[in-house]
Enzyme design. Structure first.
Site, PDB file in Angstrom:
ATOM      1  N   ASP A  41       2.124   2.960   5.059  1.00  0.00           N
ATOM      2  CA  ASP A  41       2.969   2.511   5.991  1.00  0.00           C
ATOM      3  C   ASP A  41       3.401   1.104   6.288  1.00  0.00           C
ATOM      4  OD1 ASP A  41       4.828   2.764   7.980  1.00  0.00           O
ATOM      5  OD2 ASP A  41       3.673   4.331   9.265  1.00  0.00           O
ATOM      6  N   TRP A  42       4.128   0.502   6.818  1.00  0.00           N
ATOM      7  CA  TRP A  42       4.573  -0.910   6.913  1.00  0.00           C
ATOM      8  C   TRP A  42       3.494  -1.662   7.688  1.00  0.00           C
ATOM      9  CZ3 TRP A  42       7.170   1.790   3.597  1.00  0.00           C
ATOM     10  CH2 TRP A  42       8.221   1.331   3.140  1.00  0.00           C
TER      11      TRP A  42
END
Length: 1011
Positions: A818-819
């Site tokens: 995920d970012w």
């Protein structure tokens, strides 16, 4: 291959700069935004599909005195902020920049209704718009305005011309980064909302409540306030939500949606009510003490009566479900049921839900679990259709931690058939003579501490009158354990050995045998690196050579440098001209790329996408940058922008119904159709990977992101995810990224919360849907989650990402973070099986920190590390350049600095104060906050000695780790639409179809002709 699209791309590139095209080396990739803002045929078609899907997932909760459907025309008094500012879907990365949204107000007006409360609606809209214009909440905050209290005059104004029907729309919104709360205006109605409903109930003959909500709210008000007649769960229905709602309200579409969650009578009825998220004041640690008892598994097993049960949903007509037969063997359980519309006025659809109750033995079992389901076609009054629904017998297994296996314990398995979890009849009893091991695995998810899980001992489960008699009279089927095959499926990667591929130009100094450390997994100890020698020099080869079969992928990566591979595994296209998240990490290798490479990679980019992979090798290595874009309810890319050529470009995307509503259709065919159309939009705009679907379990109603996810039930989650994945991936060269893997079930402190979960609960509840999606549709990619599970960051969890996902399930795609990656460490993630670090921060996470220990960077005064202050999502943030040195009084490394005492006393660093403002702080004050890990000694001679004690992070990897991740990324790139667009002789294939030989079918629903 799309020849017309390639020609269009060439023409559009020519408008940028002719001189650059001359050096482009034949590269023809380009995204395809529109050059006009006129609504396209695709937009119109998909908006219609979005509306149709929305009608199929709305759930009728109450309909006293059959006040619904309303007349097809006439007067309506409409109230509630949600009527004006109807919520299409949640916030954050689940948002969509669509062309328009049809509100409930607009939907009713467009259908020809006379709205008698327009003055109130206009007044609310004016106040809302003013407040929103003055609001500055940014990405993480969305403006909202609570409903004002209705005056008696405003209620009376709506009764103009004898209007007797009022509709009140209750809206709620939530999103990424924060959980909901058990408060008024969120889980509960506000006092104004209750007052408004009370006034309407007293004034109007018919009052309809519409719930424009993305998750569960308290519904006790419906029975506490007099005069309320009907309640419809509209959910958050996408851009055509208002249109869809009206079609359901007036009977053009009979509601056929069913709940995919249990709606409790009281929030306190949840087993996690006191401990979920911030409810107990602790967002750092979450103990999953509910174990396997999540959702209806808890409510049914412990006899807790809900407001509305799982699988519930009313209709405007009535149905009879008659079970014709149940058969079972070691392979399949098959239920044949005839569904008849027994009403006399309305057509409709019905869902047949099949549950099983497994016998308790060494393992506790919930009262029942969903096994399969099927939805009929539209049946007119008197019409019938027979559904033949089959599921795999071994899906009735439970996970035994003692045996490290899925087992079916000896005893009676009761098969139940009905149209909700609390409206079934016992149709068969399958008696298994002995316990059978159905799948032998190895334990991978050991809890980090002991927790006491819920037990059904002494619990009184749900029952109903006549249940025992039904079971006694049900079809009896005998099953022999010896007929059930044991699948031997422990992970082959459990020893964590990696393989390095070495050819003539490989940088062998990065092999484990030549590094100054022994490869060590932070969580599992030492591991080995095998070396496979390959003959030849592959440094000049390209990815096209791999596609053509000239060389192998292993040979190709052996010819890449560590720096090149770091560019590939760390996100971002690496172009100096790039902006936003697509840029990602900077690369020193960009200095060597040509103008042709620059324009080719720029042409692949999509404005507003969430991220990209490296594009600087599109010419030299024929590795195009691929584009990754949000999100679960529609593409989230920039709607309008000006290109470098001065041309205005437009990217209008469809806002689909939220994931929960799609699941409430209980219709994989509809969801697959949505997925197919969704994929067409990816193809149109040049996006390779859709960062969806979201698949986390609705563990508790207050998770802020439940709207993105499907259900509290893993089987519904898995079947709907399969359908959406199949749909998206029926489009060649593109795919989905199922997320957030795994157990991302709260948003408060999602970046750092640690979940303690038993292996059985993890596998049966939180991983099961992901397992089904992988085995049933082979998604192109998986996104690891921010949170920690059993003290291991998800992106660093080898057992989760490699042993289970690849070793047990046969996953063949790419895994990305995920970012930002939460608490994970990029190099550790490489070894764990997380291939791509998004959106990409620093290639030095690999080139330096992955293969050596990065020391602190001290300031010019040589007293204290440098500090940088920069803007981040949460405001200004100060970062101290400790490198990989971690302060720890018990550490085995010391760094000693002796300086002039006067210099020490005067030295300062930038910092950020409690008000978020930048200021200068004395180093001596900073050090005083570091505890026993730092000692300061005045030597009495005008000098002072500072000793920093600590250790370096355990995050070193080997060449084989890096090559493994590079291979997984390049395998995906080679199957992408961007790669196919580079060449005239390459054609991408539908991704799921390309893996069809190894897919598992979890359920079949054969429908007869309508009689």
């Amino acid at each position: 291959m799309n020849r017309n699209r390639k020609m269009l791309k060439k023409a559009m590139m020519a408008t940028l700069t002719a001189s650059m095209v001359l050096t482009a080396g034949g590269i023809t990739t380009f995204a395809a935004p529109a050059t006009t803002n006129e609504q396209s045929d695709r937009e119109t078609k998909n908006a219609q599909l979005s509306m149709t899907a929305a009608t199929q997932g709305m759930v009728l909760l109450e309909n006293n005195n059959d006040v619904l459907p309303i007349a097809v025309d006439g007067n309506i008094a409409l109230y509630g902020g949600g009527a004006v500012k109807t919520v299409k879907g949640g916030t954050g990365s689940g948002d969509v920049n669509q062309r328009y949204t049809v509100s409930v107000w607009e939907g009713l007006k467009n259908a020809g209704y006379n709205i008698t409360s327009s003055d109130w609606l206009n007044s609310f809209e004016e106040a809302y718009d003013k407040g929103e214009a003055e609001f500055d909440g940014g990405f993480w905050d969305t403006f909202s305005m609570p409903d004002p209290e209705l005056t008696d005059e405003e209620v009376a104004a709506g009764q103009t011309d004898g209007t007797d029907t009022a509709i009140y729309v209750i809206s709620r919104n939530s999103g990424e980064g924060a959980d909901r709360t058990e408060t008024e205006g969120d889980y509960y109605l506000t006092e104004n909302e209750k007052s408004n409903l009370t006034k309407l109930g007293a004034a109007y003959d018919k009052v309809i409540v519409v719930l424009n909500v993305g998750g569960v709210i308290d519904t006790n008000f419906f029975h506490e306030i007099d005069g309320l007649d009907a309640m419809l769960l509209m959910s958050q229905a996408g851009m055509e939500g208002g249109t869809a709602l009206v079609k359901v309200l007036n009977g053009e579409v009979t509601p056929s949606g069913k709940l995919t969650d249990t709606w409790p009578a009281a929030y306190s009825d949840y087993p996690t009510a006191e401990t979920f998220g911030a409810n107990d004041g602790n967002v750092d640690q979450e103990d999953y003490t509910d174990g396997i008892y999540v959702g209806y598994r808890y409510f049914d097993t412990f006899g807790v009566t809900p407001a509305y049960e799982f699988g519930y949903g009313k209709s405007y007509t009535t149905f009879d479900i008659a079970v014709d037969s149940v058969t079972a063997d070691a392979d399949k359980v098959t239920v044949t049921a005839k569904v008849t519309n027994t009403g006399d006025k309305y057509s409709g659809k019905e869902v047949v839900e099949v549950y099983f109750s497994a016998p308790s033995g060494d393992l506790e079992k919930p009262y029942q679990e969903l096994a399969a389901y099927g939805k009929t076609d539209e049946l007119a009054p008197g019409e019938s259709q027979t559904l033949t629904i089959s599921y795999n017998t071994t899906e009735m297994s439970s996970y035994s931690e003692e045996k490290a296996a899925y087992i079916m314990e000896a005893g009676d398995y009761v098969v139940r058939v009905g149209n909700s979890s609390r409206n079934t009849k016992a149709a068969a009893v399958i008696s298994l003579d002995e316990t059978a091991v159905t799948e032998q695995l190895s334990n991978q998810l050991t809890p980090d501490k002991e927790i006491t899980e819920l037990s059904n001992k002494d619990a009184t489960p749900y029952t109903y009158d006549g249940e025992a008699d039904e079971i006694a009279a049900a079809t009896a089927i005998s099953l022999a354990a010896t007929d059930i095959k044991t699948v031997d499926n422990p992970s082959a990667y459990d020893d964590e050995t990696v393989t390095a591929y070495v050819s003539d130009t490989t940088e062998t100094e990065y092999l484990a045998e030549n590094l100054g450390y022994t490869p060590t997994s932070k969580y599992h100890g030492e591991y080995k690196e095998k070396v496979q020698n390959l003959e030849g020099d592959f440094s000049q080869n390209t990815l096209k050579d791999v596609y053509d079969g000239t060389i192998t992928m292993e040979e190709f990566v052996s010819g890449l440098t560590v720096s090149q591979m770091a560019d590939i595994v760390i996100g971002g296209n690496k172009l100096p001209s790039a902006s936003g998240q697509s840029a990602g990490a900077a690369s020193a290798n960009v200095d060597d790329v040509s103008d042709g490479t620059m324009i080719g990679a720029q042409a692949n980019s999509v404005q507003g996408a969430a991220g990209e992979t490296a594009g600087i090798y599109i010419e030299s290595k024929k590795i195009p940058n691929i584009v990754l874009a949000d999100g679960p309810a529609g593409l989230r890319i920039t709607q309008e922008y000006e290109g470098e050529d001065g041309q205005e470009y437009y990217q209008f995307c469809t806002a689909w119904p939220i994931g929960t509503l799609l699941a409430q259709t209980w219709d994989p065919d509809v969801v697959k159709e949505v997925g197919t159309a969704f994929g067409e939009e990816l193809k149109e705009y040049g996006v390779t990977v859709l960062l969806a679907p979201g698949m986390n379990i609705h563990k508790n109603a207050l998770c802020g992101r439940n709207f993105e996810y499907y259900s509290e039930d893993p089987y519904v989650t898995g079947t709907i995810a399969i359908a959406e994945t199949e749909g998206v991936q029926s489009n060649p060269g593109i795919g989905v990224c199922i997320k957030h893997f795994a157990a991302n079930n709260q948003e408060d402190n999602r970046n750092a919360v640690n979940n303690t979960i038993s292996e059985r609960a993890f596998r049966e509840i939180y991983l099961k849907g992901f397992e089904m999606a992988v085995k049933g549709a082979q998604p192109m990619s998986i996104m690891s989650s921010y949170n920690l599970n059993n003290s291991v960051p998800a992106a660093d969890d080898y057992d989760l990402l490699t042993d289970i996902t690849r070793g047990e399930w046969g996953f063949d795609g790419m895994i990305m973070t995920d970012w930002g990656g939460g608490q994970s460490t990029p190099s550790i993630s490489m070894h764990a099986g997380n291939d791509l670090i998004m959106p990409g921060s620093s290639v030095e996470d690999i080139t330096i920190r992955g293969f050596s220990d990065e020391e602190p960077t001290f300031g010019e005064d040589d007293i204290y590390p440098e500090v940088t202050v920069a803007e981040s999502w949460g405001g200004l943030r100060a970062t101290t350049k400790w490198g990989e040195f971690v302060l720890d009084a018990a550490g085995d490394v010391t760094i000693e600095k002796t300086v002039d005492t006067s210099a020490y006393e005067e030295a300062v660093r930038d910092s950020v104060n409690a008000d978020g403002e930048q200021e200068s702080v004395k180093i001596s004050d900073l050090i005083s906050n570091l505890g026993d890990a730092v000692t300061v000694t005045d030597n009495g001679d005008g000098t002072t000695t500072i000793v920093y004690t600590g250790s370096y992070k355990e995050n070193n990897i080997t060449l084989g780790d890096l090559q493994k991740s590079t291979i997984n990324i390049l395998n995906l790139v080679m199957q992408s639409n961007q790669f196919a667009d580079l060449f005239d002789d390459v054609e991408s294939l539908p991704y799921t179809e390309a893996h069809s030989d190894n897919l598992v079918t979890y359920v079949t629903n054969e429908k007869s002709d309508i009689e």
